[in-house]
Design an enzyme around this catalytic site. Structure first.
Site: not given
Length: 506
Positions: A270-271, A274, A300
């Site tokens: 997820h990170e 980003h 997101e």
């Protein structure tokens, strides 16, 4: 000097002014990173003062009357039309920022920044003890501050609509109400079908202890595999995973759980999503208004792309599982691909948002959206939040909250004053599903490429169509430009139906 050259001269003056503001904002971001990763506990009061001062300086630059005069002057010149589309977009975004900031009193900007820093420490203490009462007063003050902010910006509008529009331009309660109604209609029956299916993935396959040293090794391996460069980034550990920075300084702060490697792995992905977006913004856009992601939800969406579309896909694990087994020292050598992938994609309602599976995740966001909507409409008080939370969690996912730390205290966002941000998490997933329809159109064999471990063309597609666009377009305009279609949640619902019917055999 003729009008055309005059326009270029004024434009350059404006961009120089913006660069100074952008650099101060970068410094503020670094201080926030330090607060969560490196700062000693007793430094919170001093940091609050530092952030208040810095926010005040940023606000002064954003509301400089000279900025307003230059914006007005450049638009009044006949040579304005000679500017390129990116140059006009820079002026449009700068005007938005100026108009918004000019409505906020300088003292309020400092007050909000200081309280956010102090509220964060209160939240940490309350979460650690599982006691909402320790955070309640700080949260009440934050709610009042955000109501004041909304009033300063648009006194005639619903305050929650004002806050929603800050994070995703053009969105309001009217639009979100309609969107989430469609999501409920499409996903609730699907969740029920998954939970009642005769075939259930064996989640116990994943419930084995994975030492932190192995999880750290996996994190460093996978981010580099996707092109994350440690010469321009770093990985640290924190309570609540996040990413920070852009261009040549993008930092990932992660959290590991040795009893749940899957949740740690999906947080890394997820990170990383980003981080890839932030690292791949065009260098020519740096320190310009267009030199950032186009919206919170699009950002997101890139995180959810790596976390769920890639990180849970059979194609990805067909390639990566052998490497994963080697990295964890043989702990998972007995796992076969198919049962492993099914376990990774099991629908299992969770009390914790960041641990939720992709299908039930929307209802964690819906709960927070409804809570915020009622709170800012004065139909719900801060003191009532834990009970409201518990009731909604039971209504949507059939779960009972035992401790405030797994309920209303689980996220740091309210300490930071991010009311209106949560809906963008779900919206990002819906954006990504629609973007995937365009990826399949342009690169029909993308999943087979993933299976072979060939990510270059997939990442290149997102780099060209999303990351390199920066903030040239508002999110719905970018989505239509790339896909040729108006935004619709139907892409997400249909993709979910296809995926989970295959996993659960219905």
């Amino acid at each position: 000097m003729d009008d055309k050259n005059r326009v270029i001269h004024l434009y350059c003056q404006l961009m120089v002014k913006y660069k100074g503001t952008a650099l101060l904002q970068d410094l503020r971001g670094t201080l926030h990173w330090d607060s969560e990763v490196m700062m000693p506990k007793n430094g919170s009061s001093q940091r609050a003062e530092e952030l208040a001062l810095l926010s005040g300086l940023i606000h002064e630059r954003q509301t400089d009357p000279e900025l307003g005069r230059l914006l007005e002057a450049i638009k009044g010149l006949q040579g304005f039309d000679s500017l390129s589309f990116p140059q006009k977009r820079n002026l449009e975004l700068l005007q938005r920022d100026y108009d918004r900031a000019s409505k906020i009193p300088p003292a309020f900007s400092r007050e909000l920044a200081k309280h956010s820093a102090l509220a964060t420490e209160k939240w940490k203490e309350a979460k650690a003890r599982g006691d909402f009462s320790l955070f309640r007063e700080a949260l009440q003050q934050m709610v009042e501050l955000k109501k004041r902010e909304a009033f300063y910006l648009h006194p005639e509008r619903d305050p929650y609509d004002v806050l929603l529009d800050i994070f995703e331009r053009g969105f309001s309660t009217c639009l979100y109400d309609k969107l989430f109604a469609e999501v409920k209609q499409g996903l609730l029956p699907l969740i029920e079908s998954c939970l009642e299916a005769s075939h259930q993935p064996d989640e116990s396959l994943l419930l084995r202890k994975c030492p932190l040293k192995f999880q750290r090794a996996i994190a460093h391996h996978i981010v580099q595999f996707f092109g994350y460069d440690f010469a321009g980034g770093r990985i640290d550990e924190t309570v609540h995973a996040f990413s920070s920075g852009y261009y040549d300084d993008v930092r990932l702060a992660l959290n590991y759980d040795e009893n749940n490697f899957l949740d740690s792995f999906t947080a890394v992905m997820h990170e990383l999503g980003h981080g890839l977006y932030a690292k791949n913004l065009p260098q020519d856009f740096r320190y310009l208004p267009i030199g950032q992601g186009c919206s919170a939800a699009m950002d997101e969406g890139q995180a959810r792309l790596l976390e769920n579309t890639i990180g849970r896909s059979p194609a990805f694990w067909a390639f990566y599982l052998p490497k994963f087994k080697r990295l964890v020292g043989g702990l998972f050598d007995d796992l076969a691909l198919e049962p492993f992938v099914q376990a990774v994609n099991k629908v299992h309602p969770s009390k914790i948002r960041v641990l939720a599976d992709p299908l039930t995740y929307s209802f964690h966001i819906l709960l927070r959206y409804e809570l915020e909507r009622e709170l800012f409409a004065d139909r719900l008080t801060v003191a009532e939040l834990p009970v409201f939370w518990d009731e909604k969690m039971n209504d949507y996912l059939g779960l009972t909250i035992d401790d405030d730390s797994e309920g209303v205290l689980q996220d740091i966002h309210y300490a930071w004053g991010l009311f209106g941000y949560f809906p963008t998490y779900a919206l990002g997933s819906y954006y990504t599903a629609q973007l995937l329809s365009a990826l399949a159109r342009d690169l029909p064999n993308w999943e087979e490429q993933l299976r072979m471990g060939y990510f270059k063309e997939i990442l290149s597609w997102f780099r060209v169509n999303v990351w390199s666009q920066g903030n040239l377009y508002d999110p719905l305009d970018l989505l239509k430009k790339v896909t040729g279609k108006e935004f619709s949640v139907k892409y997400f619902i249909e993709r979910a139906r296809q995926k989970y019917s295959k996993i659960y055999g219905f």
